[in-house]
Structures are given as C-alpha cells and as structure tokens.
Write an enzyme that holds these catalytic residues in place. Structure first.
Site, PDB file in Angstrom:
ATOM      1  CG  ASP B  58     112.097  84.796  33.470  1.00 44.72           C
ATOM      2  OD1 ASP B  58     112.629  83.719  33.180  1.00 44.72           O
ATOM      3  OD2 ASP B  58     111.008  84.876  34.072  1.00 44.72           O
ATOM      4  CD  GLU B 130     116.324  84.150  32.881  1.00 42.83           C
ATOM      5  OE1 GLU B 130     115.690  83.124  32.623  1.00 42.83           O
ATOM      6  OE2 GLU B 130     116.222  84.755  33.970  1.00 42.83           O
TER       7      GLU B 130
END
Lengths: 234, 234
Positions: B58, B130
């Site tokens: 992320d 991610e």
C-alpha cells in the site's frame, strides 16, 4: 545602494546559515537550496510553499516507516503494524522530530501565522518535516531518505505503539483535548554572557496555569517549562 | 503412493504456472515464489496470508503514484494532487489493474470466501494487487516497482481525477450505491473445442435485471455481460 547591499548581505547570511544547517541535518550539502527553502515556507508567506513537497514527503515517510516496521516486527500481524505505523507518522511525532532537528529556526512564516504561534504548531512543524523529507528524497533518492528517517526517528520505532511524546507536543495535545487555548511561551529573563546564555521561560495555558523553567537555550527552557506545567496539570 | 505422486505433480504444475505468470507480469522470473504465493493467499485460506505484504505494498504504491503525479502535474496545488491520488489508489482501481493482469486465476481462497464471491471482490483483488507490489518491491527494489506500477496503471494517471472503471467494478459500485446484492455471474454455456472455447455468461443483480454475453474466456464474457447490464440499467 547601501541599503540594497545590506539586504543582499542579509539574504546571503540566511542562505549560508540554511546551507550549514541542512549539511548538518542530512549529512551532505544539498546541491540546490531552493527546494529546501520551499519546504520551510508556510502558505502564509508565499505561494511557493511547502504543500506539494509535503504531499510527496508524506508518502516517502510512509514507505520508509512501513518497511522498517515490516522488517523489525516480523511476528506482528497487519493490525498491529498499522497501529505502530499510525503512532509513528502522526503530526505530533513529526513535529517532535522537527523540534529536535531545530527546524523552527529556519521556518518562513507570514506575520499573521507567526503571531498565531504557527512556529510552534505541531501541524506546521509536522508538515514541514514531511516536506523536508520530500525534498531530500527528490535530491538523494530512497536509500538516503531511509538513512535519514531511521536516524531521525531513532528509538521511537521500538518504543511500542504509543511513541513517547515531546513535552511541548504533549502540552499542546492536553490543551486541545481540554478545549483550552494553545500553550504560550514567553521569555522572562535572559542572563549570562553571549557564549553561555541562560533563559528563563514561562509557559501558560490560557489563565489556567503557568510554570517557569530555565535552560541554556530557549528550546531547552521551553521544554523544561512544558514538563513542569504538565506535572502541575496532573 | 500413486495419489501422493499425483498431489506432488499437481503442486508442481501450479507452481510452474505461477512462475510463468509472474515472469510475464513483472518482466523477470522471481528468485523465490514463496512471497508471491503469500501475496495471493486470502486470510480464509491460511494464516500466512497477504495482509502484511499488503500493509507494505500500500505504501510502495502510495509513494510511486504520489511521485508520478508530483512530476506529471507540476502546476497542480496539493489539494488537486490529493484528489488525483485518491482516485488512483482506491480499491476499485487496484482491482481493475488486478483483473487486467489476470490475478484472479492465481488467487488462493478458502472455500467459504470463494462461495462468497471473494475471487471477484474489489476488496480482495485490490488488496492482493497491493500485496504483489509489496512482494515485488521487497525483491527488486523501488526502481523496478516504479516501472511495474507505471506500466500497469498506464494511462489512468492522465485520465483526470475520475479514473475510468472496469465494467465489473462499475457494476459492483452501482449495486452497492443502490443497495442491491452484489452482481452474480454464472456460466450459461460453454462451447467450442478446448483450444478455442466460447463462454456465454449471464450476470444478474438480485432479481432486478440480467444480461448475457459471449467471449473467448470467462473474464471476457463476464466483462461484456457487465457492460450490457450497465447499459440496461442506464
């Protein structure tokens, strides 16, 4: 002509102070001071302010801290990592690091912002800290930024989910949490010779409470005063 | 013994498929498949799931996108950059990229999660995307991760604040926004020889509306069906 010469000399001195401080802070003299000047400039002072660099620096800091936690706490689940992460990148901690590095002496604020206490606001100092990290990342890359952040954040990463707070940040949070005015610091006395000054600083939160303390710099005396006031407030 | 041999062969084929797909996706064969297997594993399937890598990925994605916007939109103020940023890193867009790359075929889900439609959930696909970026960053570093993200996100960065959405993401959002059940896809027919199959897929949103479409893969037929249903729904 005399006056213009004086202004140029003044600007030269400011830039040379800045270059010196940046060299000490990042361990290398930046090639170009302009991005750092921008990182230190509040929106109240100029349109060319720190906001874009803060947008970038926020993510540089985020990656560096996330990676650091990922490596350091290999046994932590994601929830625990996120808790640690949020505690380490919060404005109060960024401001704490900024104070330790002496960012405050190099801020460029408009008059109104200065009068409003922006030079000691966690928001402003935290944003500027991120903007400086953004500028350093742009110049030196991720490895250099990582080295800087790991050094500047230091033991905070091991200190558990709740990072220890600088007394001034703590006092500011206390005031906000209790709906009080932000803490105000004023110099009561300055003594001693130029090379070894002593400062006495008083801090107050509205009319609620006040404490006084001494130190060999303003910063040191303010920190001691904030600590004393926190103790009074329980 | 025969069965154990068959299981080992099966596992060997899965790993070889995965290695092939990762090599195509990242342009280089990963040294170790384990982190990628983990990045593709949902919490319903194993404790060694994607969550920690997603925590890291992320922030890798965040820095890469922030830097990209910072460079591409030099005239944008921070507020505009943040708006673009949020539109580019949202789960729906990450899931969109994951679908384009064919992540779905390599997901490892528990039975319950599969039955709940997790293999086409924006949340799961976005998280896995991610986590894969996190694994690739750990292995290959920031420059390689940046190259991958810039290629995978492609024109989305220029497409303005509102990124174009995959029809399946769009339909899912439509259903959520109108308090309907998530879209359900089912195979109506499969025809053609093994090397050139044709799929007919029907998609419905509760009992509200249904559409049917064909394609040379399930994914293609589902996308066409979602598009047809969106047109029906206006």
């Amino acid at each position: 002509m005399v006056q213009r010469g004086a202004v140029a000399e003044d600007r030269g001195r400011v830039l040379s102070d800045l270059a010196h401080w940046l060299t000490e802070t990042f361990g290398r003299r930046p090639a170009d001071l302009a991005p750092y000047e921008r990182a230190l400039t509040h929106g109240s002072q100029a349109a060319a302010n720190y906001e874009r660099l803060e947008f970038l620096g926020d993510r540089v800091l985020g990656l560096i801290v996330a990676e650091w936690l990922y490596e350091t706490f290999a046994g932590d689940a994601e929830g625990q990592l996120s808790k640690r992460f949020n505690a380490l990148v919060t404005g109060a901690v960024c401001a704490d690091v900024a104070r330790e590095l002496g960012v405050r002496d190099h801020l460029k604020l408009g008059k109104q912002a200065r009068d409003d206490g922006a030079s000691d606001s966690d928001n402003v100092l935290g944003d500027v800290m991120e903007a400086l990290i953004g500028a350093w990342y742009r110049e030196a890359g991720l490895d250099a930024a990582r080295m800087f952040v790991r050094q500047a954040w230091g033991d905070r990463v091991k200190a558990g989910a709740k990072a220890p707070q600088h007394p001034k940040s703590q006092l500011q949070e206390w005031a906000a949490a209790h709906n009080r005015k932000p803490p105000e610091y004023r110099i009561v006395e300055r003594t001693g010779p130029g090379h070894a000054p002593r400062f006495t600083i008083a801090v107050s939160v509205g009319k609620l409470a006040e404490a006084t303390a001494e130190g060999t710099s303003k910063q040191e005396a303010e920190t001691a005063a904030a600590k004393a006031l926190l103790e009074k407030l329980g």
